[in-house]
Design a protein around this motif. Structure first.
Motif, short mmCIF file in Angstrom:
data_model
loop_
_atom_site.label_atom_id
_atom_site.label_comp_id
_atom_site.label_asym_id
_atom_site.label_seq_id
_atom_site.Cartn_x
_atom_site.Cartn_y
_atom_site.Cartn_z
N LEU A 468 35.67 54.72 39.99
CA LEU A 468 36.57 54.19 40.51
C LEU A 468 38.15 54.58 40.15
CD1 LEU A 468 35.20 50.63 40.22
CD2 LEU A 468 35.73 51.52 42.33
N SER A 469 38.24 54.94 38.92
CA SER A 469 39.49 55.46 38.44
C SER A 469 40.06 56.79 39.35
CB SER A 469 39.17 55.75 37.23
OG SER A 469 40.53 56.61 36.51
N ASP A 470 38.95 57.60 39.82
CA ASP A 470 39.35 58.71 40.57
C ASP A 470 40.00 58.37 41.84
OD1 ASP A 470 38.53 60.40 38.44
OD2 ASP A 470 36.89 60.84 39.46
N LEU A 471 39.43 56.96 42.29
CA LEU A 471 39.93 56.65 43.55
C LEU A 471 41.17 55.50 43.60
CD1 LEU A 471 36.31 55.39 44.87
CD2 LEU A 471 37.66 57.25 45.35
N GLY A 472 41.73 55.55 42.23
CA GLY A 472 42.93 54.95 41.97
C GLY A 472 42.69 53.35 41.42
N ILE A 473 41.42 53.19 41.16
CA ILE A 473 41.35 51.54 40.96
C ILE A 473 40.97 51.74 39.44
CG2 ILE A 473 39.73 49.69 40.76
CD1 ILE A 473 41.09 50.45 43.81
N ILE A 474 41.92 50.86 38.65
CA ILE A 474 41.59 50.86 37.13
C ILE A 474 41.01 49.44 36.80
CG2 ILE A 474 42.96 50.75 34.89
CD1 ILE A 474 43.60 53.03 36.75
N VAL A 475 39.91 49.87 36.12
CA VAL A 475 39.15 48.66 35.99
C VAL A 475 39.30 48.38 34.01
CG1 VAL A 475 36.79 47.92 35.29
CG2 VAL A 475 37.21 49.44 37.17
N GLU A 476 39.57 46.93 33.99
CA GLU A 476 39.87 46.50 32.56
C GLU A 476 38.74 45.76 32.13
OE1 GLU A 476 43.86 44.99 32.51
OE2 GLU A 476 44.72 46.53 33.30
N ASP A 477 38.01 46.18 31.11
CA ASP A 477 37.00 45.17 30.92
C ASP A 477 37.38 43.90 30.01
OD1 ASP A 477 35.03 46.67 31.95
OD2 ASP A 477 34.28 47.85 30.32
N LYS A 478 37.01 42.83 30.31
CA LYS A 478 37.37 41.74 29.63
C LYS A 478 36.03 41.16 29.00
CE LYS A 478 41.54 41.70 30.61
NZ LYS A 478 42.32 40.99 31.85
N LYS A 479 35.91 39.96 28.53
CA LYS A 479 34.73 39.46 27.43
C LYS A 479 33.59 39.66 28.48
CE LYS A 479 35.04 38.10 23.29
NZ LYS A 479 35.99 39.10 22.84
N GLU A 480 33.55 38.84 29.85
CA GLU A 480 32.56 38.79 30.25
C GLU A 480 32.70 39.81 31.89
OE1 GLU A 480 31.04 34.73 30.84
OE2 GLU A 480 30.54 34.52 28.81
N LYS A 481 33.80 38.99 32.43
CA LYS A 481 33.98 39.75 34.00
C LYS A 481 35.09 40.64 33.65
CE LYS A 481 34.58 37.13 37.55
NZ LYS A 481 33.82 37.05 38.70
N ALA A 482 34.95 41.98 34.14
CA ALA A 482 36.09 42.80 34.14
C ALA A 482 37.10 42.69 35.26
CB ALA A 482 35.45 44.31 34.54
N ALA A 483 38.35 42.93 34.96
CA ALA A 483 39.47 42.76 36.05
C ALA A 483 39.74 44.13 36.54
CB ALA A 483 40.59 42.11 35.43
N TRP A 484 40.37 44.21 37.84
CA TRP A 484 40.70 45.45 38.29
C TRP A 484 42.01 45.53 39.00
CZ3 TRP A 484 41.79 46.42 43.51
CH2 TRP A 484 41.56 45.27 44.26
N ARG A 485 42.64 46.87 39.06
CA ARG A 485 43.96 46.64 39.74
C ARG A 485 44.03 48.19 40.44
NH1 ARG A 485 47.47 49.40 36.07
NH2 ARG A 485 46.41 49.61 33.89
#
Length: 487
Positions: A468-485
């Motif tokens: 996903l990062s290669d595709l330009g999507i940054i994933v941010e892991d949180k406690k349960e659900k991860a966020a993305w931008r």
RNA sequence: GGCGGCAUGGCCAAGUGGACUAAGGCAGCGGAUUGCAAAUCCGGUAUCCUGGGUUCGAAUCCCAGUGCCGCCUCCA
């Protein structure tokens, strides 16, 4: 708290009081539309956009006039050379008005992208030929102008205040230092109100003095007084136009009306590129369309507002990269805030935050009140952002009341006044449907990955995150659900 | 030649006589947090161009010097 503006005319910072209570009339010199807008246009119009936005925020009924120059601006100084529009039209083999239309659209396209509000009136010089002729007649009648070989010139020696805006005195000007003096002029500093059309000239109109076209300085006088009155509040423009353009405007307007012209003159400074002046002759123009390929328009806006409007800025990749990171931090916080807002409830702590935000609002206003100190105002925004980040990353529940107070603060100051924060925080696709689909696809992947994380399948989870990062999507892991931008 | 502006940490940039033991952004360093990251938070980081002067007190005012830049062609 009162708004203060540095007035070029008095060379002082003055308390702003409108001519007519509750209303502000402002005229900003617009572009000559013979090419695509460049980074210099961005600085000027973003700066004045904040002026307009803030005056409205203060509750003034603002009339914002910004002209489009579509005739009369010549390639050379001192009323010599070709008309810029006409020259370019010949080059591109189109009608001058076709060219004007094309670049005018290009201009608004880029200004819209920069989140500049459209002017209330965008008058064009060619649409005000009769008014310009009337003003010339008036100036001739009053003895401030003379006819010479079917052209009309303003007689600067008759206007004793000539030079009061730019601080130049006629006797100091070395006449003909850079150009030959037009023999039709009585004084080298006299400027054209009307120029006769030479054979082959396309853009021309009938006048009492023959076929010709208006001088460049004239349009601004005519159109500002037509829409804002003979005396109005603020006249803005680039510092390079203080002399001769604005000086000539003052002369012809005040000579004709025998009244003060603009009450406050504001001048924004210029943009250099990699430390060098941006000039036609240097060929280092950065068009906004090119800049937008590399940096988002809001990044450029942020970069501009991070320096006072009266200071020069240097456009460089290094500076823009820094601005890009800076605004990203702000946007991240706002996005996180709004995500939390949609799933929260209650009003606990709202009053406490309301008080806190009032203080930030006060600091913000104090900054802008000091002659539009946008850099300091943004610092206030960042100080708040730090506090909001702390709040958002804490474990405790945050009420909807608190979150919406903060959100509305960002909407007011970051959005309405500075225009650097977006209405919507995710822009990823061409239309609503497209955006939804993409978001859902990404969410599906992230949900799946959350399950992998729950079962401690780190290898596959990392693989997905990297892809996903290669595709330009940054994933941010949180406690349960991860966020993305989006990167 | 005439007129004007600027010089603040590694970079950008506010501040223009006393809450400056100098805002904010970027970068880098150390720490917290994290499965690892990302994001976030905390912390340290500046002889305010040089030399004089004014003042109880100067980044801020004055003088001199040095260096950059703009306008007086084109350009917002």
């Amino acid at each position: 708290m009162t708004l203060k503006i540095y007035n070029t005319l008095t060379r002082k910072k003055e308390v702003f009081t409108p001519f007519e209570e509750g209303r502000v009339g402002i005229y900003v010199c617009g572009p000559t539309v013979y090419d695509h807008p460049h980074i210099g246009h961005a600085k000027s119009y973003v700066s004045f956009d904040v002026v307009i936005r803030y005056l409205r925020y203060l509750g003034y009924k603002v009339r914002y006039v910004q002209n489009i120059t579509d005739v009369g601006h010549l390639t050379d100084n001192a009323d010599e050379g070709e008309d810029k529009i006409e020259k370019r039209a010949k080059l591109e083999k189109v009608e001058p008005m076709e060219l004007v239309e094309m670049y005018m659209r290009s201009y608004y396209e880029d200004m819209d992208a920069l989140n500049n509000l459209r002017p209330d009136i965008s008058p064009r010089a060619t649409g005000h030929i009769p008014e310009q002729i009337d003003l010339i007649k008036k100036l001739i009648d009053k003895g401030f102008a003379y006819v010479a070989n079917q052209s009309v010139y303003f007689d600067v020696s008759k206007f004793k205040d000539y030079g009061k805006l730019s601080g130049r005195r006629l006797e100091d000007q070395e006449s003909g230092a850079r150009v030959e003096v037009n023999p039709e002029k009585r004084h080298p500093a006299d400027f054209a109100l009307w120029k006769r059309a030479e054979p082959g000239h396309i853009m021309k109109w009938n006048s009492p003095w023959g076929v010709g076209f208006p001088g460049w300085h004239l349009e601004c006088s005519v159109m500002s007084m037509k829409y804002l009155g003979e005396t109005f509040d603020i006249h803005g423009g680039g510092i390079e136009n203080v002399f001769p353009h604005h000086e000539c405007e003052v002369a012809q307007s005040e000579a004709a009306n025998e009244l003060p012209f603009a009450r406050y003159w504001m001048h924004n400074n210029m943009v250099t590129v990699d430390g060098q002046k941006m000039g036609k002759s240097l060929g280092n123009f950065v068009t906004l369309k090119d800049a937008f390929k590399k940096y988002s328009p809001l990044t450029i806006r942020f970069f501009i507002l991070n320096t006072h409007y009266s200071s020069p800025i240097d456009y460089s990749d290094e500076a823009l990269d820094a601005a890009d990171k800076g605004i990203e931090r702000l946007h991240n916080t706002i996005r996180n805030l709004r995500e939390r807002l949609s799933s929260s409830e209650g009003t606990e702590g709202q009053d406490k935050w309301k008080t806190k935000l009032e203080k930030y609002g006060h600091d913000f206003e104090e900054a802008i009140n000091e002659d539009f100190n946008t850099a300091e105002a943004m610092a206030v925004l960042f100080n708040l952002t730090k506090e909001v980040n702390t709040l958002l990353s804490s474990e405790e529940e945050i009420s909807k009341g608190v979150l919406s107070e903060i959100d509305s603060f960002y909407r007011t100051y970051g959005g309405n006044v500075l225009g650097i924060t977006p209405e919507k925080t995710v822009q990823y696709g061409r239309d609503e449907e497209d955006i939804k689909l993409k978001e859902n696809l990404i969410k599906t992947l992230i949900d799946t990955r959350d399950e992998l994380r729950a079962s401690k399948n780190w290898e596959l989870a990392d693989k997905i995150r990297n892809r996903l990062s290669d595709l330009g999507i940054i994933v941010e892991d949180k406690k349960e659900k991860a966020a993305w931008r989006k990167k």
